[in-house]
Design an enzyme around this catalytic site. Structure first.
Site, short mmCIF file in Angstrom:
data_model
loop_
_atom_site.label_atom_id
_atom_site.label_comp_id
_atom_site.label_asym_id
_atom_site.label_seq_id
_atom_site.Cartn_x
_atom_site.Cartn_y
_atom_site.Cartn_z
N TYR A 107 0.84 -1.21 0.00
CA TYR A 107 0.00 0.00 0.00
C TYR A 107 0.87 1.25 0.00
O TYR A 107 1.93 1.27 0.63
CB TYR A 107 -0.87 0.04 1.25
CG TYR A 107 -2.05 -0.89 1.23
CD1 TYR A 107 -3.27 -0.50 0.67
CD2 TYR A 107 -1.97 -2.15 1.81
CE1 TYR A 107 -4.36 -1.35 0.68
CE2 TYR A 107 -3.06 -3.01 1.82
CZ TYR A 107 -4.26 -2.60 1.25
OH TYR A 107 -5.34 -3.45 1.26
N TYR A 146 -0.86 -10.09 0.55
CA TYR A 146 0.23 -9.55 1.38
C TYR A 146 0.24 -10.19 2.77
O TYR A 146 -0.80 -10.57 3.29
CB TYR A 146 0.18 -8.03 1.46
CG TYR A 146 -1.10 -7.43 2.00
CD1 TYR A 146 -1.32 -7.32 3.37
CD2 TYR A 146 -2.07 -6.92 1.14
CE1 TYR A 146 -2.47 -6.74 3.87
CE2 TYR A 146 -3.24 -6.35 1.62
CZ TYR A 146 -3.43 -6.27 3.00
OH TYR A 146 -4.58 -5.70 3.47
N ARG A 156 -3.16 -12.03 3.69
CA ARG A 156 -4.47 -11.59 3.21
C ARG A 156 -4.65 -12.09 1.78
O ARG A 156 -3.74 -11.98 0.96
CB ARG A 156 -4.58 -10.06 3.15
CG ARG A 156 -4.65 -9.27 4.43
CD ARG A 156 -5.79 -9.57 5.38
NE ARG A 156 -7.09 -9.96 4.88
CZ ARG A 156 -8.06 -9.16 4.43
NH1 ARG A 156 -7.87 -7.86 4.36
NH2 ARG A 156 -9.23 -9.63 4.04
N HIS A 159 -7.45 -8.54 -2.51
CA HIS A 159 -8.74 -7.88 -2.24
C HIS A 159 -8.69 -6.41 -2.60
O HIS A 159 -7.61 -5.81 -2.69
CB HIS A 159 -9.14 -8.04 -0.78
CG HIS A 159 -8.17 -7.38 0.17
ND1 HIS A 159 -7.03 -8.02 0.62
CD2 HIS A 159 -8.15 -6.15 0.73
CE1 HIS A 159 -6.36 -7.20 1.42
NE2 HIS A 159 -7.01 -6.06 1.50
N HIS A 161 -10.65 -2.87 -1.19
CA HIS A 161 -11.54 -2.30 -0.18
C HIS A 161 -12.58 -1.41 -0.87
O HIS A 161 -12.22 -0.63 -1.77
CB HIS A 161 -10.74 -1.45 0.81
CG HIS A 161 -9.79 -2.24 1.65
ND1 HIS A 161 -10.12 -2.73 2.89
CD2 HIS A 161 -8.51 -2.64 1.42
CE1 HIS A 161 -9.09 -3.38 3.40
NE2 HIS A 161 -8.09 -3.34 2.53
FE LIG Z 1 -6.20 -4.47 2.71
#
Ligand SMILES: [Fe+3]
Lengths: 241, 191
Positions: A107, A146, A156, A159, A161
């Protein structure tokens, strides 16, 4: 008199909020039962967002942060679908905001301590308003899975959000879309905080091969349902009659 | 809108996670070449400072730690008790050094509801963050207002009723702390 009320939320199809498998819920999830009450204007009315806040490339994450139109790394995907209410009525003008990791699972955020590289051409943020038929579409990059610290290191699933505003503050929804076939989905405590299998499945974007082949990108369809609003009419009667 | 029976289930929530700023307030984390403004920076843009109240507070977890990776959203009517589609919404986070949030807004007026009853002035507040599988909802009422006939407050039988009422600290200033867990756990609402 015209009384509007939101359809009661079915908590059997929602995640458990007190769910210790997701470690950071342990000291954040409230313990007491929520108070239910009849909807008031506050829950029913607005906010509503207008077209003038949306820029030309806001729903194109492959371009909205790129330098000299250079593509971000990774393969391009289209994520599309409709926003409707529980009566299957499309919701026009719903605001969808999305955020995601880049193709390496990183991110663009100071708090992301993963060692994966940032992509100078990718911010991972986009938004749009749905059309009159409730339709939305984003052009973006396949996010990577990640690792994160939970009960030890866990991964995770891939995905995106999603944050959605319909017509009512009581319809407000924040969720995540997963990708069909991702083997990490079944290991994810955030997914598994939802007990109902059908509800879980509704968060998985479905690969649309017809569209994928036509446009040289992978396409995923993700439909979103916001709460319905009931209207009941009462005849106005004088007090005491 | 329809009066027939609903046939679809609401999409389930998932946590907003720790990186929600990217999607919801990119300018606040210096991703500032995308959107001109972050949504909800100013709830009423036609008001001047003198017409506004200030609500300050922190959000505490079960360990009593004040959080900063939390997003708050508020929604309210104006001072006349009227809802306007395009104003009254605010979105903000606690300051990461002081762990305090500050909301500058109009003091909402009371309004007459569908039930014909008068609803005391209040602001609807939602809380989203890492560790919360669903967004939480509560309300901010105001110390000093007529509260005992409010249709919501009057059905709550809980010793923490005060968790819904912002304390007046000085003229036009209020304190509203939120406790996610523990003895002082804030009352959360199934809106
Ligand atoms: Fe996330």
């Amino acid at each position: 008199m015209n009384v509007k009320s939101l359809i009661k939320r079915n908590y059997n199809k929602q995640p458990e909020i007190d769910f210790p498998d997701y470690k950071s819920s342990i000291f954040r999830a409230p313990k007491n039962k929520k108070i239910s009450f009849a909807s008031t204007d506050t829950e029913i009315f607005g906010p509503i967002f207008k077209k003038n806040i949306i820029g030309e490339f806001d729903n194109n994450l492959t371009l909205n942060f790129s330098i000299n139109k250079n593509s971000p790394l990774g393969h391009k995907i289209i994520v599309y679908g409709t926003v409707s209410d529980q009566f299957s009525n499309p919701i026009e003008g719903a605001l969808i905001e999305i955020w995601q990791a880049n193709s390496a699972g990183k991110y663009l955020h100071n708090n992301d301590k993963n060692s994966a590289p940032i992509d100078p051409n990718f911010a991972g943020c986009g938004r749009c308003l749905t059309t009159s038929r409730g339709y939305y579409e984003f052009l973006t990059i396949q996010p990577g899975p990640y690792p994160y610290l939970n009960r030890g290191v866990e991964w995770r699933p891939m995905h995106i959000h999603f944050s959605i505003f319909g017509k009512s503050f009581g319809q407000r929804l924040i969720t995540q879309m997963y990708f069909e076939g991702d083997p990490l989905i079944k290991h994810c405590p955030m997914v598994n905080s939802i007990a109902d299998e059908k509800a879980k499945k509704s968060l998985v974007g479905i690969l649309d091969t017809s569209r994928s082949n036509k446009q040289n990108l992978l396409a995923y369809k993700f439909d979103i349902v916001l709460r319905g609003i009931k209207q009941t009419y009462f005849e106005n009667r004088r007090e005491g009659l | 809108m329809s009066t027939s029976k609903e046939n679809l289930a609401e999409t389930p929530f998932q946590t907003a996670g720790p990186f929600l700023h990217i999607g919801c307030m990119p300018n606040a984390i210096k991703i500032n070449k995308l959107y001109q403004n972050d949504l909800g920076e100013i709830p009423f843009n036609n008001k001047n400072e003198a017409e506004l109240i200030t609500i300050k507070g922190s959000i505490f977890d079960g360990n009593g730690i004040a959080l900063d990776d939390v997003m708050l959203e508020t929604w309210q009517c104006d001072e006349k008790g009227e809802f306007k589609e395009d104003s009254g919404f605010a979105r903000f986070v606690p300051n990461y050094l002081t762990k305090k949030f500050i909301l500058k807004t109009v003091k909402p007026g009371p309004f007459k509801g569908y039930d014909g009853k008068i609803h005391s002035p209040h602001i609807s507040l939602s809380i989203s963050s890492r560790g919360l599988n669903m967004t939480l909802n509560t309300r901010i009422y105001f110390e000093g207002d007529e509260l005992k006939n409010d249709p919501l407050l009057s059905i709550i039988n809980n010793c923490n009723l005060n968790s819904l009422i912002a304390k007046k600290t000085k003229k036009n200033s209020y304190l509203f702390n939120i406790f996610l867990q523990g003895e002082k756990e804030t009352i959360f609402l199934d809106i």
